[in-house]
Design a protein around this motif. Structure first.
Motif, short mmCIF file in Angstrom:
data_model
loop_
_atom_site.label_atom_id
_atom_site.label_comp_id
_atom_site.label_asym_id
_atom_site.label_seq_id
_atom_site.Cartn_x
_atom_site.Cartn_y
_atom_site.Cartn_z
N LYS A 24 29.85 30.08 38.90
CA LYS A 24 29.85 30.78 37.62
C LYS A 24 28.45 31.34 37.36
N TYR A 36 30.58 35.49 34.36
CA TYR A 36 31.49 35.74 35.48
C TYR A 36 31.85 34.41 36.12
N PHE A 44 37.98 37.06 40.42
CA PHE A 44 36.98 36.68 39.42
C PHE A 44 37.51 36.95 38.02
N PHE A 46 35.96 37.73 33.91
CA PHE A 46 34.77 38.18 33.19
C PHE A 46 34.99 38.00 31.69
N TYR A 61 36.84 40.51 44.12
CA TYR A 61 35.49 40.80 44.59
C TYR A 61 35.42 40.79 46.12
N LEU A 70 32.60 44.22 42.67
CA LEU A 70 33.63 43.73 41.76
C LEU A 70 34.56 44.87 41.37
#
Length: 262
Positions: A24, A36, A44, A46, A61, A70
């Motif tokens: 993280k 993230y 991932f 966000f 990603y 990303l």
């Protein structure tokens, strides 16, 4: 305004394409908190909060050497990050640095802003050999020279087994005290870092010797005192007290790396 440097190009990237991340990252800037979370399955999430509003997104990603791409769901153009030697993420568009964190950790300071540095490599005959980009620190502040040395020496792995973080935090020992691996002068400036042997092991110490300008903290050169090594790095600063050049000299060659902040 252009600035000049000279450094060695050894092992710039350690990230392998296709590698996954299970970490993280967070950054605080523009009165907003950005987080993230990266998973092993190459996805991932966000989250942003604060002045920017509340935002939640997900995506996939990909790691390509030292570049992290990303791709948010519904958006075709990927967002690019540099994954640097410390495992930190640097967002290329904004230049802000993202730190790894755990849920228990709080946010205590604003994100560091990095700047792209263009490096042109010349040999001793002033023949151009290579050009590339590096993301360094913003060139300002009283500890600028030491921080620049820290990032450059670490990123390009110029010196074997040296921990450049010691250049910033010179000593945790009392003034003049010597330990088994390092030594400091009466002003607590780092003088030697050993990569082989020590003062108490019986093995002859070998390492790097730091030379300073008079009584200041300005490092003017670093010399490898190991047998049959004969290498040194010579530093100069500009009028604003920023590093201006680093000359790498070995027994058979001299490399000149010219840098300019973009």
């Amino acid at each position: 305004m252009k600035k000049y440097f000279i450094i060695s190009l050894l092992g710039l990237t350690s990230i392998i394409s296709g590698q996954s991340i299970n970490k993280k990252y967070k950054a605080l800037w523009a009165a907003s908190l950005f987080k993230y979370q990266f998973k092993k399955d190459m996805t991932f999430s966000f989250i942003a909060s604060g002045h920017i509003g509340n935002i939640k997104e997900v995506g996939k990603y990909e790691l390509k050497r030292d570049t992290l791409l990303l791709t948010f769901d519904g958006i075709s153009k990927p967002l690019k990050f540099v994954y640097d030697f410390q495992g930190k993420l640097i967002e290329i568009v904004t230049g802000y640095e993202y730190d790894e964190y755990t849920e228990e950790e709080g946010i205590t300071k604003s994100a560091i802003k990095r700047v792209p540095v263009k490096i042109i490599v010349y040999d001793c005959n002033t023949k151009k050999r290579d050009t590339f980009l590096y993301y360094g620190i913003k060139p300002e502040g009283e500890t600028n020279i030491k921080e620049q040395l820290y990032y450059f020496l670490n990123s390009f792995k110029i010196l074997r087994k040296l921990e450049p973080k010691k250049i910033i935090k010179l000593s945790e020992t009392s003034i003049g005290k010597l330990d088994a691996t390092d030594s400091y002068d009466k002003n607590e400036r780092l003088i030697e870092v050993f990569y082989r042997g020590s003062r108490i092991s019986g093995i002859q110490p070998q390492g790097y010797v730091f030379h300073y300008k008079l009584e200041s903290n300005q490092i003017v050169s670093i010399t490898d005192n190991g047998p049959n090594v004969n290498s040194s790095f010579i530093f100069t600063n500009d009028k604003s007290n920023n590093l201006e050049s680093i000359t790498e000299k070995t027994k058979n060659n001299t490399l000149i790396y010219i840098l300019s902040y973009e």
